[in-house]
Enzyme design. Structure first.
Site, PDB file in Angstrom:
ATOM      1  N   GLU A  23     -10.838   3.524   5.772  1.00 34.52           N
ATOM      2  CA  GLU A  23     -10.069   4.017   6.223  1.00 34.52           C
ATOM      3  C   GLU A  23     -10.859   5.154   7.571  1.00 34.52           C
ATOM      4  O   GLU A  23     -10.311   4.885   8.640  1.00 34.52           O
ATOM      5  CB  GLU A  23      -9.383   4.888   5.471  1.00 34.52           C
ATOM      6  CG  GLU A  23      -8.362   6.309   6.160  1.00 34.52           C
ATOM      7  CD  GLU A  23      -7.726   6.395   4.585  1.00 34.52           C
ATOM      8  OE1 GLU A  23      -8.202   6.514   3.632  1.00 34.52           O
ATOM      9  OE2 GLU A  23      -6.594   7.776   4.461  1.00 34.52           O
TER      10      GLU A  23
ATOM     11  N   ASP B  84       1.873   7.044   2.474  1.00 33.09           N
ATOM     12  CA  ASP B  84       2.321   8.267   1.611  1.00 33.09           C
ATOM     13  C   ASP B  84       3.681   8.372   2.750  1.00 33.09           C
ATOM     14  O   ASP B  84       3.852  10.116   3.239  1.00 33.09           O
ATOM     15  CB  ASP B  84       1.357   9.198   1.937  1.00 33.09           C
ATOM     16  CG  ASP B  84      -0.218   8.889   0.580  1.00 33.09           C
ATOM     17  OD1 ASP B  84       0.074   9.160  -0.438  1.00 33.09           O
ATOM     18  OD2 ASP B  84      -0.995   8.737   1.424  1.00 33.09           O
TER      19      ASP B  84
ATOM     20  N   HIS C 215       1.607  -1.266  -0.131  1.00 35.26           N
ATOM     21  CA  HIS C 215      -0.255  -0.141   0.167  1.00 35.26           C
ATOM     22  C   HIS C 215       0.773   0.979  -0.396  1.00 35.26           C
ATOM     23  O   HIS C 215       1.142   1.860   1.020  1.00 35.26           O
ATOM     24  CB  HIS C 215      -0.998  -0.382   0.935  1.00 35.26           C
ATOM     25  CG  HIS C 215      -2.066   1.365   1.270  1.00 35.26           C
ATOM     26  ND1 HIS C 215      -3.229   1.120   1.939  1.00 35.26           N
ATOM     27  CD2 HIS C 215      -1.913   2.229   0.963  1.00 35.26           C
ATOM     28  CE1 HIS C 215      -3.363   1.164   1.838  1.00 35.26           C
ATOM     29  NE2 HIS C 215      -3.240   2.849   0.971  1.00 35.26           N
TER      30      HIS C 215
ATOM     31  N   HIS D   5       1.393   5.236  -2.389  1.00 31.31           N
ATOM     32  CA  HIS D   5       1.040   5.729  -3.154  1.00 31.31           C
ATOM     33  C   HIS D   5       2.311   6.677  -4.003  1.00 31.31           C
ATOM     34  O   HIS D   5       3.005   7.039  -3.088  1.00 31.31           O
ATOM     35  CB  HIS D   5       0.140   7.095  -2.741  1.00 31.31           C
ATOM     36  CG  HIS D   5      -1.228   6.630  -2.773  1.00 31.31           C
ATOM     37  ND1 HIS D   5      -2.176   5.987  -3.005  1.00 31.31           N
ATOM     38  CD2 HIS D   5      -1.770   6.116  -0.934  1.00 31.31           C
ATOM     39  CE1 HIS D   5      -2.907   5.919  -2.720  1.00 31.31           C
ATOM     40  NE2 HIS D   5      -2.813   5.424  -1.432  1.00 31.31           N
TER      41      HIS D   5
HETATM   42  N1  ADE Z   1      -4.355   9.529  -1.191  1.00 36.11           N
HETATM   43  C1  ADE Z   1      -3.221   9.082  -1.447  1.00 36.11           C
HETATM   44  N2  ADE Z   1      -3.363   8.596   0.352  1.00 36.11           N
HETATM   45  C2  ADE Z   1      -4.886   8.140   0.557  1.00 36.11           C
HETATM   46  C3  ADE Z   1      -4.947   7.661   1.439  1.00 36.11           C
HETATM   47  N3  ADE Z   1      -4.653   7.231   2.980  1.00 36.11           N
HETATM   48  N4  ADE Z   1      -6.513   7.891   1.499  1.00 36.11           N
HETATM   49  C4  ADE Z   1      -7.254   8.014   0.443  1.00 36.11           C
HETATM   50  N5  ADE Z   1      -6.432   8.171  -0.740  1.00 36.11           N
HETATM   51  C5  ADE Z   1      -5.395   8.956  -0.569  1.00 36.11           C
HETATM   52 ZN    ZN Z   2      -3.340   4.787   0.333  1.00 33.17          ZN
END
Ligand code: ADE
Ligand code: ZN
Length: 342
Positions: free
Chosen positions: A200, A279, A17, A19
């Site tokens: 989330e 991220d 996971h 991005h």
């Molecule tokens: N885009 C990048 N990080 C994210 C996250 N944690 N939740 C939703 N969209 C995202």
């Molecule tokens: Zn994410």
């Protein structure tokens, strides 16, 4: 360095996971802004870092979309991806499954092919030079329309050799998985493997909907699934992996304190939970820092850590053969290590 710290730091692992746009470090952001004549509302890297104070997902997303505005050319996407691969090579990451947000780029006039070209060149080089295998997952931005997602899927269908799966990210509240039911149906028919961010900030019902309506094969985050005991049972029984992101959860207020993180409860419930960074540039740590943070806060022992690393390969989309090889390597690593006493 304690034994357990070194055990985590040098352990072979997969990251599932991540991005790629969320790996943009402030230094590279400044460099690319200068290279591309993009005006940022920050004077230096300290100001960029100071802006990374979030009280919820939307706070973060606003800064994240602003940050990616410096990514213009194929070389920029290459440099971004290569920097991430070099970083996690040093963290003993053997396999990565990476998200990218095509609409974050096409919406501002950067073509799908420019983004994809830079990312895939770096991933190919990463496999050759660093031995890191990878899969790429293109995400639909859930705050945008179904029509825009279909447009993105059309691009993806031209590039099936480079794109393995489809995902769903961005603002969760008010954008249920069902909004993308038809897009996912077509994506599955086209052969893409479906995953989605769910639970989330959104409720357990969104996780259930992602399973039933989008027919996802992995749950990204999934924290709020724990609010529904029957759903927990279902996820555990199915063996489906959940890609959990502890530092992200802390920085976005999904949890108030790392000691409240549900990771251990997920493992105890029999869920194939994995540890990931989401991220890393924005949330204060790459995958190893995420392992270390939950270990310290929850008192995880060497067996828990080994289970998490094992899950990272089991929950991946590697071929069965590649999984078996990776798991053997992990087992060899654990046997060769003087495991810390519990
Ligand atoms: N885009 C990048 N990080 C994210 C996250 N944690 N939740 C939703 N969209 C995202
Ligand atoms: Zn994410």
């Amino acid at each position: 360095m304690s034994d357990l710290y070194r055990f985590i730091a040098e352990m072979p692992k997969a990251e599932l996971h991540l991005h790629i746009e969320g790996t943009l470090e402030p230094e590279l952001m400044m460099e690319l802004a200068q290279r591309n004549n993009v005006i940022l509302p920050y004077d230096d890297v300290d100001e960029i870092r100071a802006a990374y104070q979030f009280s919820c997902l939307q706070d973060f997303l606003d800064v994240y979309y602003l940050g990616m505005s410096v990514l213009i050319t194929e070389r920029d996407f290459f440099d971004l991806t290569w920097a991430y691969l070099e970083k996690v090579h040093g963290q003993h990451v053997a396999h990565v499954e990476i998200f990218f947000d095509p609409q974050g780029h096409t919406e501002r006039g950067v073509s799908f092919d420019t983004a994809l070209g830079g990312i895939t060149s770096a991933l190919e080089r990463g496999e050759k030079e660093l031995g890191i295998s990878s899969k790429l997952i293109m995400c639909f931005l859930r705050h945008l329309s179904e029509e825009a997602a279909f447009e993105t899927l059309k691009h993806g269908c031209r590039c099936k050799e480079s794109i393995f799966g489809v995902g769903l990210d961005s603002s969760e509240a008010g954008h249920p998985p069902s909004k993308f039911a038809r897009v996912y149906r077509e994506a599955r028919q086209e052969g893409f493997t479906p995953v989605a961010h769910a639970g989330e900030e959104g409720p357990a019902a969104y996780v259930e909907q992602a399973l039933d309506v989008l027919k996802i094969e992995r749950i990204d985050h999934g924290n709020h699934a724990l609010d529904d005991p029957l759903l927990v049972q279902r996820i555990a029984n199915s063996g489906m992996a959940m890609t959990v992101c502890p530092l992200s959860n802390l920085r976005l207020g999904v949890i108030d304190d790392m000691s409240q993180h549900p990771l251990k409860r997920m493992l105890d419930a029999g869920i194939c939970a994995t540890v990931n960074s989401d991220d890393p540039s924005y949330f204060g740590g790459y995958v190893n820092e995420n392992y270390l943070a939950v270990q310290a806060a929850l008192g995880l022992d060497a067996n828990d850590i080994t289970a998490l690393a094992k899950n990272s390969f089991l929950g991946s989309f590697m071929t069965e053969g590649a999984k078996a090889t990776a798991l053997e390597r992990l087992e060899g690593y654990c046997q060769g290590f003087q495991l810390p006493e519990n």
